[in-house]
Motif scaffolding. Sequence first.
Motif, PDB file in Angstrom:
ATOM      1  N   UNK A  70      -2.022  20.404  -2.601  1.00 43.97           N
ATOM      2  CA  UNK A  70      -1.751  19.359  -1.624  1.00 43.97           C
ATOM      3  C   UNK A  70      -0.684  18.416  -2.173  1.00 43.97           C
ATOM      4  N   UNK A  71       0.333  18.041  -1.361  1.00 45.15           N
ATOM      5  CA  UNK A  71       1.362  17.114  -1.843  1.00 45.15           C
ATOM      6  C   UNK A  71       0.734  15.850  -2.418  1.00 45.15           C
ATOM      7  N   UNK A  72       1.122  15.492  -3.635  1.00 48.21           N
ATOM      8  CA  UNK A  72       0.521  14.329  -4.286  1.00 48.21           C
ATOM      9  C   UNK A  72       1.471  13.776  -5.332  1.00 48.21           C
ATOM     10  N   UNK A  73       1.280  12.505  -5.667  1.00 49.85           N
ATOM     11  CA  UNK A  73       2.015  11.878  -6.757  1.00 49.85           C
ATOM     12  C   UNK A  73       1.162  11.999  -8.012  1.00 49.85           C
ATOM     13  N   UNK A  74       1.691  12.675  -9.011  1.00 48.31           N
ATOM     14  CA  UNK A  74       0.926  12.903 -10.241  1.00 48.31           C
ATOM     15  C   UNK A  74       0.716  11.589 -10.993  1.00 48.31           C
ATOM     16  N   UNK A  75      -0.529  11.378 -11.441  1.00 51.52           N
ATOM     17  CA  UNK A  75      -0.887  10.160 -12.174  1.00 51.52           C
ATOM     18  C   UNK A  75      -0.241   8.947 -11.492  1.00 51.52           C
ATOM     19  N   UNK A  76      -0.594   8.778 -10.238  1.00 49.98           N
ATOM     20  CA  UNK A  76       0.129   7.892  -9.323  1.00 49.98           C
ATOM     21  C   UNK A  76       0.377   6.484  -9.869  1.00 49.98           C
ATOM     22  N   UNK A  79       3.848  16.054  -7.443  1.00 51.48           N
ATOM     23  CA  UNK A  79       3.292  17.312  -7.928  1.00 51.48           C
ATOM     24  C   UNK A  79       3.591  18.410  -6.919  1.00 51.48           C
ATOM     25  N   UNK A  80       3.982  19.572  -7.393  1.00 45.62           N
ATOM     26  CA  UNK A  80       4.323  20.686  -6.514  1.00 45.62           C
ATOM     27  C   UNK A  80       3.220  21.735  -6.469  1.00 45.62           C
ATOM     28  N   UNK A  81       2.039  21.337  -6.905  1.00 45.56           N
ATOM     29  CA  UNK A  81       0.904  22.259  -6.915  1.00 45.56           C
ATOM     30  C   UNK A  81      -0.132  21.792  -5.893  1.00 45.56           C
ATOM     31  N   UNK A  86       0.852  -1.185   0.000  1.00 45.51           N
ATOM     32  CA  UNK A  86       0.000   0.000   0.000  1.00 45.51           C
ATOM     33  C   UNK A  86       0.890   1.238   0.000  1.00 45.51           C
ATOM     34  N   UNK A  87       0.566   2.197  -0.875  1.00 40.65           N
ATOM     35  CA  UNK A  87       1.386   3.404  -1.057  1.00 40.65           C
ATOM     36  C   UNK A  87       0.498   4.639  -0.889  1.00 40.65           C
ATOM     37  N   UNK A  88       0.997   5.631  -0.182  1.00 39.02           N
ATOM     38  CA  UNK A  88       0.280   6.906  -0.073  1.00 39.02           C
ATOM     39  C   UNK A  88       0.596   7.755  -1.301  1.00 39.02           C
ATOM     40  N   UNK A  89      -0.437   8.225  -1.996  1.00 37.87           N
ATOM     41  CA  UNK A  89      -0.195   9.057  -3.174  1.00 37.87           C
ATOM     42  C   UNK A  89      -0.624  10.509  -2.954  1.00 37.87           C
ATOM     43  N   UNK A  90      -1.222  10.791  -1.791  1.00 42.26           N
ATOM     44  CA  UNK A  90      -1.629  12.166  -1.490  1.00 42.26           C
ATOM     45  C   UNK A  90      -1.531  12.394   0.012  1.00 42.26           C
ATOM     46  N   UNK A  91      -0.902  13.506   0.387  1.00 37.46           N
ATOM     47  CA  UNK A  91      -0.733  13.806   1.810  1.00 37.46           C
ATOM     48  C   UNK A  91       0.697  13.569   2.236  1.00 37.46           C
ATOM     49  N   UNK A  92       0.915  12.606   3.140  1.00 34.49           N
ATOM     50  CA  UNK A  92       2.262  12.290   3.629  1.00 34.49           C
ATOM     51  C   UNK A  92       2.946  11.374   2.627  1.00 34.49           C
ATOM     52  N   UNK A  93       3.623  11.963   1.661  1.00 34.97           N
ATOM     53  CA  UNK A  93       4.234  11.181   0.589  1.00 34.97           C
ATOM     54  C   UNK A  93       5.474  10.441   1.083  1.00 34.97           C
ATOM     55  N   UNK A  94       5.777   9.335   0.412  1.00 36.32           N
ATOM     56  CA  UNK A  94       6.926   8.520   0.784  1.00 36.32           C
ATOM     57  C   UNK A  94       6.535   7.295   1.589  1.00 36.32           C
ATOM     58  N   UNK A  95       5.282   7.239   2.029  1.00 40.17           N
ATOM     59  CA  UNK A  95       4.821   6.092   2.801  1.00 40.17           C
ATOM     60  C   UNK A  95       4.580   4.898   1.888  1.00 40.17           C
ATOM     61  N   UNK A  96       5.147   3.753   2.264  1.00 42.84           N
ATOM     62  CA  UNK A  96       4.917   2.510   1.526  1.00 42.84           C
ATOM     63  C   UNK A  96       5.118   1.359   2.498  1.00 42.84           C
ATOM     64  N   UNK A  97       4.133   0.485   2.615  1.00 41.17           N
ATOM     65  CA  UNK A  97       4.177  -0.640   3.550  1.00 41.17           C
ATOM     66  C   UNK A  97       3.567  -1.867   2.889  1.00 41.17           C
ATOM     67  N   UNK A  98       3.953  -3.042   3.400  1.00 41.37           N
ATOM     68  CA  UNK A  98       3.328  -4.260   2.895  1.00 41.37           C
ATOM     69  C   UNK A  98       2.526  -4.928   4.000  1.00 41.37           C
ATOM     70  N   UNK A  99       1.535  -5.698   3.595  1.00 45.97           N
ATOM     71  CA  UNK A  99       0.687  -6.417   4.544  1.00 45.97           C
ATOM     72  C   UNK A  99       1.285  -7.806   4.730  1.00 45.97           C
ATOM     73  N   UNK A 100       1.795  -8.117   5.922  1.00 49.62           N
ATOM     74  CA  UNK A 100       2.470  -9.408   6.128  1.00 49.62           C
ATOM     75  C   UNK A 100       1.491 -10.572   6.145  1.00 49.62           C
ATOM     76  N   UNK A 101       2.018 -11.774   6.042  1.00 46.13           N
ATOM     77  CA  UNK A 101       1.181 -12.967   6.008  1.00 46.13           C
ATOM     78  C   UNK A 101       0.518 -13.248   7.356  1.00 46.13           C
TER      79      UNK A 101
END
Length: 418
Positions: free
Chosen positions: A139-145, A135-137, A74-89
Motif C-alpha cells: 500500500x502506498x505509504x511514507x516510510x518511517x513517516x 515506500x514502493x512496497x 495534518x499529513x496523509x502517510x498511507x493511502x492517498x499520498x501528497x495530502x497536507x492541510x492545515x486547520x484554520x483558526x
Amino acid sequence: MSKKLTSLSDLIDEISMGPFGSDIKVENFVSIGVPVLNGSNLTGFRLVEDKFKYVTEEKSKTYKKAIARRGDIVVTHRGTLGQISFIPENSKYDSYVISQSQFRVRLKTEKAIPAFFVYYFHTEEGQKRLLSFKSHVGVPALAQATTNFRQLEIPLPDISSQKKIAAVLSALDAKIDCNNRLNAELETMAKTLYDYWFVQFDFPDANDKPYKSSGGKMVYNATLKREIPAGWEVSNLSDLVELIKGNVSPSDVAENTPYVGLEHIGRKTIALSDWGTSDSAASDKTVFKKNDILFGKIRPYFHKVTVAPFDGITSTDTIIMRPKKRVFFGLVLETIFADEFVDAATQSSTGSKMPRADWSVLRHYKVPVSDTNLLNSFNAVFEKALEKIYLSETENKKLIELRDWLLPMLMNGQVTVA
C-alpha cells in the motif's frame, strides 16, 4: 526566497501519528461529538469540513496525541499520498481526531506560518520532498513517516515574508471558499423548493397556500401506485426528453472545446463545478448543447447528473438527454436524482463487468407532470440559481488558475509581495 535550507526539526514543536486502527472501530462512531478526519478532509490547503464521522468527547481523550487543533497541520502517510492541510483558526471545531493513516504537526509559529508551510508542500518542489521517502512496497505509504518528515529540509524566507505570501494566497482561497458556500446555499434552495412542490405537493395553490397541507384534492394514480394532485398527468421520460446520440472524433472538435467526463460530474449535486477541454478528451465523444442533461450511464455513477452550462463534448459513458420543452428540464433533472429512477437504471443494466443503463427501458420511466404554469415558476427559480452558480464556478476556475500560477513563483522568489 532564501536558497538556504532549513531543517523541519528546527520548525516542529510537536509531531505524532494517528491512533492504531483497532482504537477506532465502527461501534465508536456517534452522531455528534469530536470529528474524526479522513482523506476526504485533506483535499485542499485548508481542512475540508463538509462531512465527518464522530466519537464522543470522552472517547477522544483516549487518543491523546492524535488530537489535532487549530493551527495544526495534518499529513496523509498511507493511502492517498501528497495530502497536507492545515486547520484554520476559524475551523468549525476546536479539536479533531486524526486517522490511523495520518500524522499531525504543530509548528513553532515564531519560525514558520502553518499556511505558508502547507502552501509550500503543495508546490511541485514541495511534493517531491514530501514523497521522497515513499515506500514502493504494498500500500502506498511514507516510510518511517514522522522520523523522515522531521529530517526534510526546505527553503524558508523570514517570518514577515511568509506572512505576506500566505496572505495573498489565502485571500484567493477565501474568495473561492465564499463562492463555494454561496453555491451550496443556492443548490440547497433549489432542491428544497423542488421537494416542497413536487414531492410533498405543497406548491402554492390558487390562494397562495400550500396545496396538499391546505386540503388540495389528491387522487390515486394506478400507474405510480400513489396519490398525486388532481389534474396532474403521468408521462414517460421519453415524452419529456430525447436521447442524443452521435459520436465525433477528437479531430472533428475545435480546440479548447469544453469537455465533461464522469470525473467532472458531482454525485447528487445539480451544478457542474469542474470541466476540462477537448485536449484532455480521448477516443470518440458525443456533442452536447447548453441545458442538456448529462447522466452517468455506468451503474456506480447513476447519481451523477448535471445540467450543461455550455455547448461541449462528453464521454460515451454519459447519457445525454435534451428536454423537448424547456420548462421540463428542472423537473426532469430532479426526477433523475430520485432513488426510484436509479433503481430503474440499475435493473435495466446488463450483467457485464461494467453494467450500463439501457435507454430502451429508461424511456418508459413514469414521471408525474404538473401544469405548465407551475413548471414555469419552478424553472424560473431553478435557472436563476444555476446561472449564479456557474458564474461563481467560472470565477473559481480563474482564481484557482491564478493561485496555482502564483504559488510556485511566490515560493521560489520570482514574484515578491510589496
